[in-house]
Design a protein around this motif. Structure first.
Motif, PDB file in Angstrom:
ATOM      1  N   ALA A   1      57.802  42.197  19.284  1.00 29.53           N
ATOM      2  CA  ALA A   1      57.566  43.061  18.296  1.00 29.53           C
ATOM      3  C   ALA A   1      55.972  43.036  18.050  1.00 29.53           C
ATOM      4  O   ALA A   1      55.038  44.026  17.880  1.00 29.53           O
ATOM      5  N   ASN A   2      55.264  41.657  18.263  1.00 29.42           N
ATOM      6  CA  ASN A   2      54.046  41.582  18.011  1.00 29.42           C
ATOM      7  C   ASN A   2      53.185  42.252  18.965  1.00 29.42           C
ATOM      8  O   ASN A   2      51.851  42.792  18.821  1.00 29.42           O
TER       9      ASN A   2
ATOM     10  N   LEU B   1      49.753  46.685  20.834  1.00 26.78           N
ATOM     11  CA  LEU B   1      49.462  48.088  21.727  1.00 26.78           C
ATOM     12  C   LEU B   1      49.031  49.063  20.849  1.00 26.78           C
ATOM     13  O   LEU B   1      48.285  49.810  21.071  1.00 26.78           O
ATOM     14  N   HIS B   2      49.911  49.383  19.842  1.00 32.50           N
ATOM     15  CA  HIS B   2      49.766  50.538  18.915  1.00 32.50           C
ATOM     16  C   HIS B   2      48.208  50.272  18.180  1.00 32.50           C
ATOM     17  O   HIS B   2      47.626  51.509  18.203  1.00 32.50           O
ATOM     18  N   GLU B   3      47.921  49.318  17.795  1.00 31.03           N
ATOM     19  CA  GLU B   3      46.513  49.030  17.227  1.00 31.03           C
ATOM     20  C   GLU B   3      45.562  49.297  18.295  1.00 31.03           C
ATOM     21  O   GLU B   3      44.591  50.049  18.090  1.00 31.03           O
TER      22      GLU B   3
ATOM     23  N   ALA C   1      50.958  42.793  26.133  1.00 33.35           N
ATOM     24  CA  ALA C   1      50.659  44.367  26.079  1.00 33.35           C
ATOM     25  C   ALA C   1      49.455  44.581  27.167  1.00 33.35           C
ATOM     26  O   ALA C   1      49.556  45.710  27.905  1.00 33.35           O
ATOM     27  N   GLU C   2      48.488  43.667  27.289  1.00 31.21           N
ATOM     28  CA  GLU C   2      47.321  44.280  28.276  1.00 31.21           C
ATOM     29  C   GLU C   2      47.901  44.252  29.749  1.00 31.21           C
ATOM     30  O   GLU C   2      47.398  45.018  30.701  1.00 31.21           O
ATOM     31  N   VAL C   3      48.751  43.030  30.235  1.00 33.27           N
ATOM     32  CA  VAL C   3      49.385  43.329  31.568  1.00 33.27           C
ATOM     33  C   VAL C   3      50.352  44.497  31.646  1.00 33.27           C
ATOM     34  O   VAL C   3      50.127  45.192  32.817  1.00 33.27           O
TER      35      VAL C   3
END
Ligand code: PEP
Ligand code: MG
Length: 578
Positions: free
Chosen positions: A37-38, A43-45, A100-102
């Motif tokens: 969730a984090n 990602l959305h931010e 998220a970055e990966v």
């Protein structure tokens, strides 16, 4: 000297500033299930901040390149809003427990590789946009978002592997002398922006350049000199001055009527691919648009443009012209221009294949949408319709039948349009020349497309470098075809214009005066050069020259006649060499 390709014209001389690649090294960070969730939130931010930034860049750059070109950044926003992209990234986070970055990097790399694999320059250029957006998002996820600082002491020439539009927008245009990249294309967004900003741009340059190297960049020739000799710098400084002087000199005749000394008028109009080019053309004194190639309206997207979208473009062009004529050519896709989403089959001879009017008459849905949009736009200006690649009377009749159908539909729906809209055909296939007298009975004007006409008359592929020396617009066969067309039109009382590249070649002017053509349509930047020759010319003399050309047995003889007259003319066209 390094040979690349010209993306935006002009000469720049100055020091190089080499931009480091925006490649980010990432560890393959894994997450625990409770972190999912984090990661979504991160990602959305990241997407939210990236979008805000892109909107800001778009606003800022609009002041430099104009509102229309700044729409380039809408494509970037669309990538971040694309559910396919976001869903793919989310799936990697959720199913493979990746940070998220990966996940973003994996998905971006996948799309970029996919686009790069396609044998389509346009798609490759779009890969640069995807990478640009992806890198922006990645930098936010990693919290490293500083671009390197350019030198402040003096303006510079940017040298980069790739220069995506948002990175270009990062620089103060007053500090930019020129741009040199390895990747890119003349229809890339970077090239479009460079042209709009008036910055010389050369792409396709792979050689090693160091920050601080002295460069000469010639965006017209597509050449770059690294640490040139003082003689070369001197020669290019003079060439640059000379070109600027020429431009200034030509600008003084912008409002002079386009008449020969003995009073023969030839309308000098522009060929355009986009609304931006229309602005440039009007600045060069174009008295209308003789050819609006509509292919760009269909490019750079995933599906066919609808009627309303097309109407907006055509209407805007008509309004910008404020009553000057606008000839809109219906879709001329196929040959060297492809639309991925139409999924046209590969062909052995694309120039002899499924293209232009042949597609339009087969895909009547597509054609009718375009005709309806053009008709509706005709309420807002002086629009004419032009059919490309016509080779038979039946094709014109069928196209006109669909046009009448579109008119009936619009009338019953209550849409206003010009009921008397003029229709013309491109004369660019030898069959059309042979039946020009018959075609003239079906339409209100001819427009000769010398680019294709030359390739079909001489059976020389206009894209094949190996036989480029055989692609000869001054071949006696071409001259005879032109004459036959002009005579057929004259007998039927319809006007002829010329819209191939040859129309913008000032040396060819005696041919057009000799033939009695009414209009020459060319790229905006040739208009004033042709006008400067026209106002010094005499129709009578040109007719005599033309008759001599008709007796020539070779193109060398024809060119010799034209050369002699242009030298006698002493018109100061650029002829110097280095
Ligand atoms: C031509 O063929 O001369 C022409 C103007 O059309 P295009 O270059 O778009 O084929
Ligand atoms: Mg053509």
């Amino acid at each position: 000297m390094i040979k690349g390709s010209g993306g935006a014209e002009g000469i720049a001389i100055g020091k190089a500033y080499v931009l480091p690649d925006w490649e980010l090294e990432l560890a393959d960070t894994r997450i625990d299930v409770q972190d999912i969730a984090n990661e979504f939130e991160r990602l959305h931010e990241g997407v939210r901040i990236s979008k805000t930034e892109i909107q800001k860049i778009k606003q800022d750059i609009a002041e430099v390149v104009g509102a229309e070109e700044s729409n380039i950044f809408d494509a970037h926003l669309a990538i971040l809003e694309d559910p396919v992209f976001i869903n793919e990234v989310s799936a990697v986070i959720q199913r493979q427990y990746k940070a998220a970055e990966v996940a973003v990097k994996e998905v971006i790399d996948k799309f970029v590789n996919m686009f790069n694999l396609l044998d389509d320059e346009h798609m490759k250029e779009r890969a640069i946009d995807i990478k640009d957006v992806g890198t922006r998002l990645l930098k936010h996820l990693l919290g490293v978002f500083e671009d390197s600082e350019p030198p402040r002491e003096e303006p510079f020439i940017i040298v980069a592997r790739e220069l995506p539009p948002s990175r270009l927008a990062h620089f103060d245009p007053s500090c930019l002398l020129g741009i040199v990249t390895a990747a890119g294309g003349s229809t890339s967004h970077t090239a479009i922006m460079a042209r709009a900003m008036g910055i010389p741009f050369v792409f396709g340059v792979e050689s090693a350049v160091q920050t601080g190297d002295l460069l000469i960049v010639d965006g017209e020739e597509g050449t770059v000199f690294v640490n040139p000799s003082p003689e070369q710098v001197q020669a290019y400084t003079e060439r640059k001055k000379w070109r600027e002087l020429q431009h200034e000199r030509l600008r003084t005749i912008i409002d002079v009527p386009s008449l020969t000394k003995d009073g023969k008028e030839i309308v000098l109009a522009a060929n355009i691919n986009s609304l931006k080019e229309l602005d440039n053309a009007l600045e060069q004194g174009a008295s209308g648009v003789g050819l609006f190639r509509t292919e760009m309206v269909y490019m750079d997207r995933d599906s066919l443009p609808g009627e309303e979208e097309q109407l907006a473009v055509y209407r805007s062009a008509a309004e910008k012209l404020s009553g000057k004529p606008l000839v809109i050519r219906t879709l001329d896709i196929g040959g060297d221009k492809q639309l991925g989403y139409l999924k046209l089959p590969e062909e052995d001879n694309p120039f002899l294949g499924y293209r232009a009017i042949r597609i339009s008459l087969d895909r009547t849905d597509l054609f009718k949408t375009q005709l309806r949009a053009i008709l509706r736009a005709s309420h807002f200006g002086r629009i004419k319709i032009l059919y490309p690649m016509i080779s038979s009377v039946e094709e014109v009749q069928e196209a006109n039948k669909l046009l009448e159908e579109a008119k009936r539909e619009l009338a019953s729906e209550g849409h206003p349009f010009d009921g008397q809209i003029e229709v013309g055909v491109m004369i660019e296939v030898p069959a059309a020349v042979a039946i020009a007298d018959l075609l003239a009975q079906e339409v209100q004007f001819f427009s000769i497309g010398t680019n294709d006409l030359v390739q079909y008359v001489l059976a020389v592929d206009r894209m094949n470098e190996k036989i480029a020396n055989m692609y000869d617009p001054y071949h006696p066969a071409v001259l005879r075809m032109l004459k036959q067309t002009a005579e057929a039109a004259e007998r039927s009382g319809i006007p002829v214009s010329v819209c191939g590249e040859l129309a913008g070649d000032a040396d060819a002017l005696p041919i057009w005066l000799g033939l009695g053509v009414h209009e020459l349509s060319m790229s905006g930047h040739s208009i004033l050069a042709v006008k400067s020759r026209l106002i010094e010319a005499s129709e009578q003399q040109a007719k005599a020259l033309f008759n001599r050309m008709l007796e020539c047995r070779t193109s060398a003889e024809i060119k010799a006649i034209l050369r002699m007259q242009s030298q006698g003319n002493g018109d100061g066209q650029e002829k110097e060499t280095i």
